[in-house]
Scaffold this motif. Structure first.
Motif, PDB file in Angstrom:
ATOM      1  N   THR A  38      36.604  49.896  31.633  1.00  0.00           N
ATOM      2  CA  THR A  38      35.859  48.710  31.619  1.00  0.00           C
ATOM      3  C   THR A  38      36.680  47.587  31.118  1.00  0.00           C
ATOM      4  N   VAL A  39      37.429  47.782  30.087  1.00  0.00           N
ATOM      5  CA  VAL A  39      38.521  46.623  29.694  1.00  0.00           C
ATOM      6  C   VAL A  39      39.418  46.231  30.542  1.00  0.00           C
ATOM      7  N   ILE A  40      40.003  47.541  31.357  1.00  0.00           N
ATOM      8  CA  ILE A  40      40.886  47.058  32.455  1.00  0.00           C
ATOM      9  C   ILE A  40      40.256  46.304  33.440  1.00  0.00           C
ATOM     10  N   ARG A  41      39.133  46.940  33.981  1.00  0.00           N
ATOM     11  CA  ARG A  41      38.651  46.316  35.082  1.00  0.00           C
ATOM     12  C   ARG A  41      38.168  44.883  34.670  1.00  0.00           C
ATOM     13  N   LEU A  42      37.484  44.684  33.499  1.00  0.00           N
ATOM     14  CA  LEU A  42      37.024  43.424  33.399  1.00  0.00           C
ATOM     15  C   LEU A  42      38.275  42.251  33.041  1.00  0.00           C
ATOM     16  N   GLY A  43      39.329  42.737  32.521  1.00  0.00           N
ATOM     17  CA  GLY A  43      40.592  41.884  32.262  1.00  0.00           C
ATOM     18  C   GLY A  43      41.195  41.447  33.977  1.00  0.00           C
ATOM     19  N   PHE A  44      41.227  42.697  34.649  1.00  0.00           N
ATOM     20  CA  PHE A  44      41.762  42.579  35.883  1.00  0.00           C
ATOM     21  C   PHE A  44      40.886  41.281  36.749  1.00  0.00           C
ATOM     22  N   PHE A  45      39.498  41.742  36.599  1.00  0.00           N
ATOM     23  CA  PHE A  45      38.741  40.750  37.509  1.00  0.00           C
ATOM     24  C   PHE A  45      38.679  39.280  36.947  1.00  0.00           C
ATOM     25  N   CYS A  46      38.852  38.841  35.690  1.00  0.00           N
ATOM     26  CA  CYS A  46      38.891  37.702  35.310  1.00  0.00           C
ATOM     27  C   CYS A  46      40.473  37.046  35.922  1.00  0.00           C
ATOM     28  N   TRP A  47      41.584  37.852  35.661  1.00  0.00           N
ATOM     29  CA  TRP A  47      42.736  37.314  36.192  1.00  0.00           C
ATOM     30  C   TRP A  47      42.893  37.208  37.597  1.00  0.00           C
ATOM     31  N   TYR A  48      42.308  37.949  38.290  1.00  0.00           N
ATOM     32  CA  TYR A  48      42.221  38.062  39.802  1.00  0.00           C
ATOM     33  C   TYR A  48      41.622  36.709  40.318  1.00  0.00           C
ATOM     34  N   VAL A  49      40.257  36.540  39.877  1.00  0.00           N
ATOM     35  CA  VAL A  49      39.676  35.609  40.031  1.00  0.00           C
ATOM     36  C   VAL A  49      40.401  34.106  39.774  1.00  0.00           C
ATOM     37  N   LEU A  50      40.820  33.988  38.613  1.00  0.00           N
ATOM     38  CA  LEU A  50      41.869  32.955  38.310  1.00  0.00           C
ATOM     39  C   LEU A  50      42.893  32.764  38.908  1.00  0.00           C
ATOM     40  N   THR A  51      43.715  33.844  39.290  1.00  0.00           N
ATOM     41  CA  THR A  51      44.965  33.679  40.273  1.00  0.00           C
ATOM     42  C   THR A  51      44.544  33.575  41.562  1.00  0.00           C
ATOM     43  N   GLU A  52      43.487  33.956  42.204  1.00  0.00           N
ATOM     44  CA  GLU A  52      43.211  33.772  43.663  1.00  0.00           C
ATOM     45  C   GLU A  52      42.307  33.028  43.934  1.00  0.00           C
ATOM     46  N   GLU A  53      41.848  32.133  43.078  1.00  0.00           N
ATOM     47  CA  GLU A  53      40.709  31.014  43.444  1.00  0.00           C
ATOM     48  C   GLU A  53      40.918  30.392  44.606  1.00  0.00           C
ATOM     49  N   GLY A  54      42.348  29.818  44.826  1.00  0.00           N
ATOM     50  CA  GLY A  54      42.600  29.098  46.014  1.00  0.00           C
ATOM     51  C   GLY A  54      42.573  29.662  47.324  1.00  0.00           C
ATOM     52  N   PRO A  55      43.523  30.921  47.228  1.00  0.00           N
ATOM     53  CA  PRO A  55      43.665  31.600  48.489  1.00  0.00           C
ATOM     54  C   PRO A  55      42.397  32.299  48.986  1.00  0.00           C
ATOM     55  N   VAL A  56      41.540  32.714  47.940  1.00  0.00           N
ATOM     56  CA  VAL A  56      40.241  33.437  48.342  1.00  0.00           C
ATOM     57  C   VAL A  56      39.065  32.520  48.514  1.00  0.00           C
ATOM     58  N   GLU A  57      39.400  31.051  48.075  1.00  0.00           N
ATOM     59  CA  GLU A  57      38.409  30.115  48.065  1.00  0.00           C
ATOM     60  C   GLU A  57      37.036  30.393  47.245  1.00  0.00           C
ATOM     61  N   ILE A  58      37.461  30.885  46.084  1.00  0.00           N
ATOM     62  CA  ILE A  58      36.407  31.242  44.959  1.00  0.00           C
ATOM     63  C   ILE A  58      35.815  30.016  44.649  1.00  0.00           C
ATOM     64  N   GLN A  59      34.482  29.813  44.495  1.00  0.00           N
ATOM     65  CA  GLN A  59      33.742  28.633  44.175  1.00  0.00           C
ATOM     66  C   GLN A  59      32.788  29.155  43.255  1.00  0.00           C
ATOM     67  N   ASP A  60      31.956  28.018  42.564  1.00  0.00           N
ATOM     68  CA  ASP A  60      30.968  28.193  41.858  1.00  0.00           C
ATOM     69  C   ASP A  60      31.075  29.347  40.771  1.00  0.00           C
ATOM     70  N   VAL A  61      32.111  29.316  40.058  1.00  0.00           N
ATOM     71  CA  VAL A  61      32.432  30.215  38.871  1.00  0.00           C
ATOM     72  C   VAL A  61      33.191  29.426  37.931  1.00  0.00           C
ATOM     73  N   ASP A  62      32.827  29.743  36.707  1.00  0.00           N
ATOM     74  CA  ASP A  62      33.355  28.923  35.503  1.00  0.00           C
ATOM     75  C   ASP A  62      34.588  29.368  35.210  1.00  0.00           C
ATOM     76  N   PHE A  63      35.735  28.908  35.498  1.00  0.00           N
ATOM     77  CA  PHE A  63      36.971  29.326  35.458  1.00  0.00           C
ATOM     78  C   PHE A  63      37.657  29.319  33.819  1.00  0.00           C
ATOM     79  N   ASP A  64      36.922  28.212  33.388  1.00  0.00           N
ATOM     80  CA  ASP A  64      37.342  28.292  31.822  1.00  0.00           C
ATOM     81  C   ASP A  64      36.758  29.371  31.264  1.00  0.00           C
ATOM     82  N   GLU A  65      35.623  29.679  31.450  1.00  0.00           N
ATOM     83  CA  GLU A  65      34.820  31.011  30.762  1.00  0.00           C
ATOM     84  C   GLU A  65      35.569  32.269  31.095  1.00  0.00           C
ATOM     85  N   LEU A  66      36.215  32.196  32.478  1.00  0.00           N
ATOM     86  CA  LEU A  66      36.927  33.376  32.742  1.00  0.00           C
ATOM     87  C   LEU A  66      38.249  33.479  32.033  1.00  0.00           C
ATOM     88  N   GLU A  67      39.077  32.239  31.703  1.00  0.00           N
ATOM     89  CA  GLU A  67      40.078  32.302  30.959  1.00  0.00           C
ATOM     90  C   GLU A  67      40.037  32.727  29.622  1.00  0.00           C
TER      91      GLU A  67
END
Length: 179
Positions: A38-67
């Motif tokens: 759970t720790v690894i999946r949660l950490g990786f999830f946050c990291w992935y969404v933050l780093t892939e925001e542009g290429p994957v066109e992720i929207q409607d997510v609170d990126f500050d909260e993820l960081e």
């Protein structure tokens, strides 16, 4: 290595239901904070969404909260799981690639590489750990061809499932192999 499959989270991630996946991961972490997967999946999830925001066109997510969550789960993991090779490898990998998500760049970049090194020292015969550590050095691509073959052999077995963590590592390392 951990079995990364988690059907409910994998489905949400694949549908791009980022907020729902985040909520489920946080709920599981709050219920069982010492669960390594759970720790690894949660950490990786946050990291992935933050780093892939542009290429994957992720929207409607609170990126500050993820960081913020990424830093919280990292701090927690360093204190409570900091000797576990899976934690050291995955967080070391994320930190060494994008240290600025974790704090002061140079400190965290060095911390990430030292975590990769420690995972490799704990399990020197684990090809994923060895490749990740050796690959953390500048201009290391040419020297890693033999090591990559060892990783490629275990790739599908080590990263089963279709969540963002498994798909990321299979994709990144398969792309390198094809080039």
């Amino acid at each position: 290595m951990i079995d990364w499959r988690w059907a409910e989270v994998d489905t949400l991630e694949n549908k791009g239901e980022w907020n729902e996946a985040k909520s489920l991961l946080i709920k599981n972490w709050n219920q069982n904070p010492d669960d390594l997967k759970t720790v690894i999946r949660l950490g990786f999830f946050c990291w992935y969404v933050l780093t892939e925001e542009g290429p994957v066109e992720i929207q409607d997510v609170d990126f500050d909260e993820l960081e913020t969550i990424l830093r919280q789960v990292t701090d927690f993991g360093l204190v409570n799981l900091g000797t576990n090779e899976d934690f050291l490898w995955c967080f070391g990998y994320m930190i060494s690639l994008f240290p600025y998500y974790f704090g002061e760049f140079e400190h965290w970049e060095e911390k990430g590489v030292s975590m990769l090194k420690r995972a490799y020292e704990i399990c020197p015969d684990e090809p994923v750990y060895k490749y990740s550590y050796l690959g953390s050095f500048p201009n290391s691509d040419e020297n890693l061809k033999d090591e990559f073959q060892n990783v490629h052999v275990v790739l599908e077995d080590r990263f089963q499932g279709n969540g963002v963590l498994s798909e990321y590592f299979k994709s990144v390392w398969n792309c390198w192999h094809e080039s």
